[in-house]
Scaffold this motif. Structure first.
Motif, mmCIF file in Angstrom:
data_model
loop_
_atom_site.group_PDB
_atom_site.id
_atom_site.type_symbol
_atom_site.label_atom_id
_atom_site.label_comp_id
_atom_site.label_asym_id
_atom_site.label_seq_id
_atom_site.Cartn_x
_atom_site.Cartn_y
_atom_site.Cartn_z
ATOM 1 N N GLY A 70 55.601 40.782 57.403
ATOM 2 C CA GLY A 70 55.432 41.817 56.397
ATOM 3 C C GLY A 70 56.741 42.521 56.108
ATOM 4 N N ALA A 71 56.650 43.633 55.381
ATOM 5 C CA ALA A 71 57.857 44.341 54.962
ATOM 6 C C ALA A 71 58.634 44.884 56.156
ATOM 7 C CB ALA A 71 57.491 45.474 54.005
ATOM 8 N N PHE A 72 57.940 45.485 57.137
ATOM 9 C CA PHE A 72 58.661 46.120 58.233
ATOM 10 C C PHE A 72 59.290 45.086 59.153
ATOM 11 C CE2 PHE A 72 59.288 48.744 62.050
ATOM 12 C CZ PHE A 72 59.908 49.838 61.467
ATOM 13 N N GLY A 73 58.546 44.036 59.498
ATOM 14 C CA GLY A 73 59.114 42.986 60.335
ATOM 15 C C GLY A 73 60.316 42.333 59.678
ATOM 16 N N THR A 74 60.218 42.108 58.369
ATOM 17 C CA THR A 74 61.327 41.507 57.630
ATOM 18 C C THR A 74 62.534 42.436 57.602
ATOM 19 O OG1 THR A 74 59.771 40.289 56.237
ATOM 20 C CG2 THR A 74 62.024 40.508 55.420
ATOM 21 N N ALA A 75 62.288 43.727 57.411
ATOM 22 C CA ALA A 75 63.387 44.695 57.385
ATOM 23 C C ALA A 75 64.131 44.724 58.722
ATOM 24 C CB ALA A 75 62.852 46.084 57.051
ATOM 25 N N LEU A 76 63.385 44.692 59.820
ATOM 26 C CA LEU A 76 64.026 44.657 61.131
ATOM 27 C C LEU A 76 64.833 43.370 61.299
ATOM 28 C CD1 LEU A 76 61.151 46.017 63.411
ATOM 29 C CD2 LEU A 76 63.288 47.180 62.841
ATOM 30 N N ALA A 77 64.291 42.266 60.824
ATOM 31 C CA ALA A 77 65.010 40.994 60.907
ATOM 32 C C ALA A 77 66.326 41.066 60.145
ATOM 33 C CB ALA A 77 64.138 39.864 60.356
ATOM 34 N N VAL A 78 66.296 41.648 58.957
ATOM 35 C CA VAL A 78 67.505 41.775 58.144
ATOM 36 C C VAL A 78 68.543 42.634 58.855
ATOM 37 C CG1 VAL A 78 68.434 42.761 56.002
ATOM 38 C CG2 VAL A 78 66.338 41.397 55.943
ATOM 39 N N ALA A 79 68.116 43.806 59.362
ATOM 40 C CA ALA A 79 69.052 44.720 60.021
ATOM 41 C C ALA A 79 69.677 44.081 61.257
ATOM 42 C CB ALA A 79 68.332 46.013 60.392
ATOM 43 N N LEU A 80 68.861 43.411 62.054
ATOM 44 C CA LEU A 80 69.376 42.792 63.276
ATOM 45 C C LEU A 80 70.300 41.618 62.968
ATOM 46 C CD1 LEU A 80 66.092 42.939 65.377
ATOM 47 C CD2 LEU A 80 68.209 44.185 65.862
ATOM 48 N N ALA A 81 69.957 40.831 61.955
ATOM 49 C CA ALA A 81 70.794 39.674 61.594
ATOM 50 C C ALA A 81 72.133 40.121 61.012
ATOM 51 C CB ALA A 81 70.048 38.786 60.600
ATOM 52 N N LEU A 82 72.124 41.167 60.210
ATOM 53 C CA LEU A 82 73.378 41.672 59.636
ATOM 54 C C LEU A 82 74.306 42.209 60.719
ATOM 55 C CD1 LEU A 82 72.130 43.482 56.392
ATOM 56 C CD2 LEU A 82 73.467 41.361 56.539
ATOM 57 N N ASP A 83 73.744 42.550 61.876
ATOM 58 C CA ASP A 83 74.549 43.033 62.995
ATOM 59 C C ASP A 83 75.000 41.885 63.899
ATOM 60 O OD1 ASP A 83 75.408 45.750 63.814
ATOM 61 O OD2 ASP A 83 74.571 45.161 65.750
ATOM 62 N N GLY A 84 74.738 40.645 63.466
ATOM 63 C CA GLY A 84 75.228 39.481 64.203
ATOM 64 C C GLY A 84 74.227 38.805 65.103
ATOM 65 N N ASN A 85 72.963 39.214 65.071
ATOM 66 C CA ASN A 85 71.941 38.609 65.927
ATOM 67 C C ASN A 85 71.308 37.387 65.265
ATOM 68 O OD1 ASN A 85 71.527 40.632 68.271
ATOM 69 N ND2 ASN A 85 71.505 41.934 66.449
ATOM 70 N N ASP A 86 70.834 36.491 66.101
ATOM 71 C CA ASP A 86 70.053 35.335 65.653
ATOM 72 C C ASP A 86 68.581 35.740 65.724
ATOM 73 O OD1 ASP A 86 69.091 32.832 65.026
ATOM 74 O OD2 ASP A 86 69.438 31.993 67.027
ATOM 75 N N VAL A 87 67.890 35.732 64.586
ATOM 76 C CA VAL A 87 66.533 36.271 64.518
ATOM 77 C C VAL A 87 65.555 35.219 64.022
ATOM 78 C CG1 VAL A 87 65.061 38.079 63.563
ATOM 79 C CG2 VAL A 87 67.477 38.561 63.999
ATOM 80 N N LEU A 88 64.449 35.070 64.752
ATOM 81 C CA LEU A 88 63.343 34.196 64.351
ATOM 82 C C LEU A 88 62.223 35.079 63.813
ATOM 83 C CD1 LEU A 88 60.431 32.763 65.168
ATOM 84 C CD2 LEU A 88 62.236 31.294 64.287
ATOM 85 N N LEU A 89 61.903 34.944 62.537
ATOM 86 C CA LEU A 89 60.852 35.744 61.913
ATOM 87 C C LEU A 89 59.612 34.874 61.756
ATOM 88 C CD1 LEU A 89 59.963 38.387 60.506
ATOM 89 C CD2 LEU A 89 60.888 37.452 58.375
#
Length: 320
Positions: free
Chosen positions: A9-28
């Motif tokens: 959803g919107a919140f999970g996706t937003a967290l994924a974006v923020a974490l990935a932009l900080d250099g993390n590898d994120v599985l959504l």
């Protein structure tokens, strides 16, 4: 380290974006395989318009990929979280599970962190909560949240792992206060929305916010939470945000109730379910929760705005 996020959803996706932009590898992870294919092809999620998914985000409908992550953020509605945990308990054991939802399960009468501890005892339970909107997080706007974990050493590890340049996390071990602050403020946001929708005025909304806060504290402290936690980001901070912004679904739901209009049935309104749970908890424990009780009755159609207002205004006069 790959961070897993359950819930597309919107919140999970937003967290994924923020974490990935900080250099993390994120599985959504999301249930809908077609939606996942669209996200990977378009690098966007229809649930969060105008936001591009960074390269570090991989969307997947494969639960095995999610279970390969040691830290999993659970961006799943509070009312469906128990089913997800029960169905996948054997794969989630031993992992750090961070609830990113706000509410009280109507069946178990527990908040998200307690639900994790009950259903996946070997997991490390935590909750991420506080004043935030998905669009703000995804756009990189400064946001401060509470990260609550009963084990402070693990909480510190999660705090470092999940904080970014624009997402600042404050740590506490009071999971009860944090989860109840996040749940109860949604109930008060509905009440604030009703006041505006019914054209009762800004002063009435301010009064509801002010009187609603001690209600939140009374229930949280009766269930083991700490007053300081409720006075922080996960309580008072979130209360202010959701009672004053139309970005809040709970506030918009309250406005619709006040106007006597129907609300989008596909939109998750955690505050309505939480109000019902609070009404029962308050009755069972003899705790005075007049605003939450009125909100539950409004959501159930047991009363209307005129009767609800009369109920609140007829309460005995007393010292503040």
């Amino acid at each position: 380290m790959r961070i897993g996020i359950a819930g597309g959803g919107a919140f999970g996706t937003a967290l994924a974006v923020a974490l990935a932009l900080d250099g993390n590898d994120v599985l959504l992870w999301a249930r809908d395989a077609r939606a996942v294919d669209r996200m990977n092809a378009k690098r966007a999620n229809d649930r969060l318009p105008g936001v591009t998914l960074p390269e570090g985000v991989t969307a997947s409908a494969d639960l095995a990929a999610l279970f390969a992550c040691d830290t999993i953020l659970l961006s799943i509605p509070a009312q469906t979280l128990p089913d997800f945990l029960t169905a996948n308990a054997q794969h989630l054991g031993g992992k750090s599970l961070v609830a990113c939802c706000k509410g009280i399960d109507l069946t178990r009468m527990t908040g998200p962190a307690r639900t994790i501890r009950d259903l996946v005892p070997s997991a490390i339970a935590a909750i991420l909560t506080g004043p935030s909107f998905a669009a703000d997080i995804a756009r990189g706007l400064p946001t401060a949240l509470t990260l609550a974990c009963g084990d402070d050493a693990t909480g510190a590890v999660l705090q470092r792992a999940l904080s970014t340049a624009t997402l600042r996390l404050y740590r506490t071990t009071d999971t009860v206060g944090a989860e109840l602050g996040g749940a109860l403020k949604n109930v008060m946001a509905i009440a604030a929305g009703v006041a505006i929708g019914a054209q009762l005025g800004e002063s009435a909304r301010a009064a509801l916010i002010t009187r609603g806060f001690p209600e939140m504290q009374r229930l949280a402290m009766a269930l083991g939470g700490q007053a300081d936690t409720l006075a922080g980001l996960s309580g008072f901070g979130d209360l202010v945000l959701t009672c004053t912004s139309p970005q809040s679904r709970n506030y918009r739901f309250g406005v619709a109730l006040g106007e006597g209009k129907a609300f989008d049935p596909t939109s998750t309104v955690e505050g309505a379910a939480t109000a019902r749970a609070v009404r029962k908890l308050a009755q069972d424990r003899g705790i005075d929760m007049p605003i939450a009780t009125v909100v539950a009755d409004l959501a159930d159609g047991k009363t209307d705005v005129t009767e609800a207002l009369a109920t609140l205004l007829s309460r005995p006069l007393k010292e503040e």
